[in-house]
Write an enzyme that holds these catalytic residues in place. Structure first.
Site, short mmCIF file in Angstrom:
data_model
loop_
_atom_site.label_atom_id
_atom_site.label_comp_id
_atom_site.label_asym_id
_atom_site.label_seq_id
_atom_site.Cartn_x
_atom_site.Cartn_y
_atom_site.Cartn_z
N ASP A 59 8.30 44.01 37.20
CA ASP A 59 7.14 44.84 37.48
C ASP A 59 6.34 44.99 36.19
OD1 ASP A 59 8.86 46.54 36.24
OD2 ASP A 59 9.13 47.90 37.93
N ASN A 108 50.95 28.34 22.22
CA ASN A 108 49.99 28.85 23.21
C ASN A 108 49.64 30.32 22.99
OD1 ASN A 108 50.11 26.39 24.32
ND2 ASN A 108 50.95 27.01 26.29
N ASP A 114 47.31 29.96 18.89
CA ASP A 114 46.00 29.70 19.52
C ASP A 114 45.20 30.97 19.80
OD1 ASP A 114 46.06 27.04 19.52
OD2 ASP A 114 46.08 26.77 21.69
N VAL A 129 55.37 26.02 30.43
CA VAL A 129 54.65 26.66 29.33
C VAL A 129 53.57 25.74 28.79
CG1 VAL A 129 54.92 27.46 26.98
CG2 VAL A 129 56.55 28.15 28.71
N ALA A 130 53.92 24.46 28.72
CA ALA A 130 52.96 23.51 28.17
C ALA A 130 51.72 23.40 29.03
CB ALA A 130 53.63 22.14 28.03
N ASN A 147 46.82 22.46 25.72
CA ASN A 147 47.77 22.28 26.82
C ASN A 147 47.96 20.80 27.15
OD1 ASN A 147 46.37 25.19 27.87
ND2 ASN A 147 48.56 25.02 27.71
P1 ATP Z 1 4.38 48.88 39.18
O1 ATP Z 1 4.71 48.32 40.51
O2 ATP Z 1 4.17 47.84 38.15
O3 ATP Z 1 5.25 49.98 38.72
P2 ATP Z 1 2.34 50.74 40.07
O4 ATP Z 1 2.83 52.02 39.53
O5 ATP Z 1 0.87 50.52 40.01
O6 ATP Z 1 2.93 49.49 39.33
P3 ATP Z 1 3.07 51.69 42.72
O7 ATP Z 1 3.91 52.78 42.22
O8 ATP Z 1 3.45 50.91 43.91
O9 ATP Z 1 2.85 50.60 41.57
O10 ATP Z 1 1.64 52.31 42.97
C1 ATP Z 1 0.62 51.63 43.69
C2 ATP Z 1 -0.69 52.24 43.37
O11 ATP Z 1 -0.73 53.56 43.87
C3 ATP Z 1 -0.97 52.37 41.90
O12 ATP Z 1 -1.56 51.22 41.37
C4 ATP Z 1 -1.93 53.53 41.85
O13 ATP Z 1 -3.24 53.13 42.12
C5 ATP Z 1 -1.44 54.40 42.97
N1 ATP Z 1 -0.53 55.44 42.47
C6 ATP Z 1 0.58 55.27 41.72
N2 ATP Z 1 1.17 56.43 41.47
C7 ATP Z 1 0.44 57.38 42.07
C8 ATP Z 1 0.53 58.79 42.20
N3 ATP Z 1 1.55 59.48 41.66
N4 ATP Z 1 -0.41 59.41 42.88
C9 ATP Z 1 -1.40 58.74 43.46
N5 ATP Z 1 -1.55 57.42 43.38
C10 ATP Z 1 -0.65 56.74 42.71
#
Ligand code: ATP
Length: 839
Positions: A317, A670, A674, A270-271, A631
């Site tokens: 991101d 214990n 404690d 126990v200790a 302990n």
């Molecule tokens: P993060 O990575 O920070 O989210 P993001 O949205 O710019 O940023 P992605 O989703 O990879 O990253 O998009 C890349 C690029 O594609 C964007 O910067 C934009 O120019 C284009 N894009 C994003 N969404 C669309 C969409 N729904 N339709 C057309 N082009 C898009």
């Protein structure tokens, strides 16, 4: 439950869904869209489980032997020892069950925070609601990366791609067209789907959906496992030692003393073992993650808590995490503004009323509607095909029928769209320069084009939309605190490199260099490793690049937290030491892959989680120091006390070899005295924790500073108790008084050591729980000496006042010495060799 007669699946794709009343009626008819809750574990089984530990087996054996001995002695008097052990065992099991319940409650609250949600048309409006409220007949919008929340039928005309591996094990995605069945739990990997629900709940192919999304994994954490292994090892050693001791005892004392000898062996066991540790650990972790959830960070795997304390790099991101994801179109730069506005509205899946969809698209559509007046004529154009957006190709196409002809509209990363257009070199250079200029101010720039038929080359350039997504106001301060905490921040975004740099500067990430996805492609693993050491901003990267960057960082010894929201981010999230998904804009797959979900998608919440993670770990170290120091003092007293008793042939009134402390007394220290301060230490607040460098994950739980605390304080306390045992009989007190005095000193004096144990390397805030636990513990310890039943149970006797006073003086003195020791340690405490100190 799944009566299909009432189901109307004849809605057109743009159906406005069920009415609220009808949905409520169907919910009553069909029940919620969830699987029946699993049977809870019955209470008796929980209690039995508490007894499954090697140490408890030893105690049970002791209890049995003690009881048998009592019977053999013709059941004379009350078997206080046996009753005490039984009570302490029961109390411990009760406490274990209570703590488990507390931990379960905390974790189920976390699960409830991340319940799966779905977008549903109700009364003609697209709304977001928990998937459990879905009913047959509901019309849903499902986005790529999300799981199909109930069995349904595809209503949209565009084909979609489905990953049904949850059900079939087949990981190659399958194409589904209008009218096909989409089973619940499968994953939409491409295309926006409009789905009419056919079956819900247990009647659907619900599969593992709820389990995948909602549950928090409560497996033993690495820390818990390490502690368990440690405990088992100690228990084995102690058992071997105890057996040897029993043999020795029988040899010297004869068989008739067997119960006493066994009890002594148990005392030693126990200790040596901190019995209360596993329970305190569980509750501390559970309460800690609850606190984290209040700061918008929900842990999905408990082991993340440990890893959080060691994070050296956050790869985040940009859009939505560092910025607000509240896009606003600030400018349209176009040779043909109306055509550009038409493209903005047509190549768009957003629902501006409900704001469902990509915020960029919501903003573009809103702006188009504002400038064009009405979009009704446009939305009526039949969509006949298209290509969904994907970060791999960075654009999106929608093909509509305009009169007899087919026409395609494009939107995407401007340089990508521009490269597909028919333009002169001069025009191209001029537009590229405009894109760069807008982007370098931190703007998001989107390009538009149009073309005949479904061709994706030789397009007509329609111009740019310049959007502004403001950085979150709390981010610069969070960035500053992260850097002060020795953590590097790296921005990894799919956006334009200049936009990335612009925002990085605004939030204080800094750096004037940006590395693009194509540069990552060209770099060898060694080059990339070198690159990630010096680069803080990565632009135009795909999720695959993100994975490579994470691997390169890890290869150079970093512990990496990575954020991700998209469908392709799952590998990077899994690979990271801490995968961070977004609760609001994140896809279901990203959440499944993550260790941590941010309820508000905010970078500042990652920092809060790291702060809490470090704090939880620091608190665990504090109570481990505190408990182990107890302990050690007990081992010192028991071993040296026994050697002395043996050498000097000290015996109690019944003639048995005098035990310096009895098993019951040790168990009491214990488990009873404690426990509360250890729990209170688990609730300490440590605002300074972000001023320390990240913890080296290779460092043992009992680090150098802890051992430097445990050794002197444990030995010191043990020595004082031994001194009491030696001194009191010398000045005329009986051995029983001496033993009670030593017991009281250890049990009450130990409580004050909770204070030095908590501030070796940190200056925590005042903790009222700790004051209460220590004060109440000391009070309880002294009061039981006046209560006869407790006295009997604990083999104690009433103490004369001068001795009580003497104990109090000794307690305060020992505390003072321990404070001086920790102060000295704090002064000389440098980070142990090998732990990273990031500049
Ligand atoms: P993060 O990575 O920070 O989210 P993001 O949205 O710019 O940023 P992605 O989703 O990879 O990253 O998009 C890349 C690029 O594609 C964007 O910067 C934009 O120019 C284009 N894009 C994003 N969404 C669309 C969409 N729904 N339709 C057309 N082009 C898009």
């Amino acid at each position: 439950m799944t009566d299909q007669r009432a189901i109307d699946t004849s809605h057109p794709p743009d159906a406005r869904g069920l009415s609220g009343d009808e949905a409520t009626r169907r919910l009553l008819d069909h029940g919620p869209n969830e699987l029946p809750a699993p049977q809870a574990e019955p209470g008796w089984r929980k209690i039995i489980r508490q007894f499954r530990s090697p140490l408890i087996y030893i105690l049970l054996a002791a209890l049995a032997i003690d009881t048998i001995a009592w019977f053999l002695a013709e059941a004379e008097g009350v078997p206080f020892e046996a009753v005490a052990i039984a009570l302490i065992l029961l109390g411990n099991a009760g406490l274990g069950v209570w703590q488990e319940r507390k931990a379960e409650e905390a974790l189920s609250k976390l699960g409830a925070l991340t319940v799966p949600m779905a977008w549903v048309y109700r009364d003609g409006v697209l709304v977001q609601m928990p998937t459990r409220d879905l009913v047959p007949g509901d019309v849903l919008r499902v986005s790529p990366g999300d799981r199909i929340p109930a069995d349904g039928e595809l209503q949209s005309t565009d084909p979609v791609r489905l990953d049904a591996s949850v059900l079939t094990g087949e990981s190659v995605p399958i194409d589904k067209i209008h009218g096909d069945e989409l089973p619940a739990g499968t994953l939409l990997v491409q295309g926006e789907a409009v789905v009419t629900v056919t079956r819900t709940g247990a009647g659907s192919a619900m599969g593992r959906l709820a389990e995948l999304l909602g549950t928090v994994q409560t497996d033993l954490t690495p820390l818990g496992k390490r502690l368990q292994r440690f405990g088992n090892r100690v228990a084995r050693w102690v058992l071997a030692l105890a057996v040897a001791l029993v043999a020795f005892g029988i040899w010297t004392e004869g068989v008739e003393r067997l119960p006493t000898v066994v009890l002594f062996a148990v005392a030693l066991a126990v200790a040596a073992v901190p019995e209360g540790l596993p329970a305190v650990l569980t509750v501390t972790l559970a309460l800690g993650v609850e606190r984290m959830a209040r700061r918008q960070a929900v842990v999905r795997r408990l082991d993340a808590v440990e890893a959080l304390g060691s994070v050296t790099v956050i790869a985040t991101d940009k859009t939505g995490t560092l910025t607000e994801n509240r896009m606003e179109v600030q400018e349209i730069d176009s040779p043909d503004r109306d055509a550009c506005l038409r493209a903005m509205a047509l190549v768009n899946d957003a629902d501006p009323e409900s704001e469902h969809g990509d915020p960029t698209e919501v903003a573009l559509r809103k702006q188009a509607a504002r400038l064009l007046g009405s979009l009704d004529a446009l939305t009526e154009l039949p969509r006949v095909g298209g290509r969904p957006f994907d970060p791999a190709w960075k654009f999106m196409r929608v093909t509509v029928r305009e009169g007899q002809a087919l026409r395609s509209y494009f939107k995407g990363a401007p340089e990508e769209v521009l490269s597909r257009c028919r333009t002169t070199d001069a025009e191209r250079t001029s537009w590229a320069e405009k894109i760069r200029a807008h982007a370098s101010e931190g703007h998001r720039v989107i390009g538009f084009a149009t073309g005949d038929g479904e061709a994706e080359e030789q397009l007509t350039w329609l111009g740019l939309a310049v959007l502004w997504d403001p950085p979150r106001p709390e981010v610069p301060e969070a960035v500053r605190r992260t850097v002060a905490a020795g953590i590097r921040i790296i921005m990894i975004t799919g956006d334009h490199p200049e936009t990335a740099l612009g925002i990085a500067r605004k939030v204080g990430i800094g750096g004037d260099r940006v590395v693009t996805g194509s540069e990552v492609d060209r770099a060898s693993p060694e080059q990339l490793r070198e690159e990630v050491r010096h680069t803080s901003v990565f632009g135009r990267v795909t999720p695959e690049h993100k994975l490579r960057i994470v691997e390169a960082l890890q290869a150079s010894g970093e512990v990496v937290a990575v954020t991700g929201d998209g469908i392709n981010d799952a590998p990077a999230l899994r690979r990271a030491d801490i995968g961070v998904a977004m609760g609001q804009r994140g896809s279901d797959v990203s959440r499944e892959a993550a260790d941590l979900v941010l309820l508000d998608d905010n970078f500042a919440s990652i920092v809060a989680a790291i702060e809490e993670g470090r704090s939880i770990y620091a608190n665990i170290q504090k109570f481990i120091r505190f408990l182990f120091s107890t302990n050690l003092s007990e081992i010192v007293v028991v071993v040296f006390g026994l050697v002395a008793a043996f050498a000097l042939d000290l015996r109690d009134s019944a003639g048995a070899l005098l035990l310096p402390l009895t098993a019951v007394q040790l168990l009491w220290i214990n488990l009873v005295s404690d426990g509360a301060p250890a729990l209170a230490l688990g609730m300490d607040r440590n605002p300074a924790v972000l001023e320390l460098p990240p913890r080296d994950p290779g460092l043992p739980l009992l680090d150098r500073a802890s051992i430097q605390f445990i050794l002197p304080t444990g030995v010191f306390k043990g020595a004082i108790a031994l001194g009491v045992l030696w001194y009191l009989p010398r000045v005329g007190y009986g051995t029983e008084v001496a033993r009670t005095a030593a017991f009281t000193f250890l049990a009450a004096g130990q409580l004050l050591f909770a204070y030095p144990a908590r501030h070796i390397d940190l200056r925590p805030l005042t903790n009222p729980w700790l004051h209460a636990a220590v004060f109440a513990g000391i009070l309880m310890q002294f009061s039981i000496l006046w209560l006869a039943p407790f006295r009997h149970m604990l083999d104690a006797v009433a103490l004369p006042w001068p001795i009580v006073l003497g104990i109090l003086v000794a307690m305060v003195g020992a505390w003072g010495v321990a404070e001086l020791t920790t102060r000295w340690l704090h002064h000389h405490w440098t980070q142990p060799a090998g732990s990273p100190r990031v500049p």
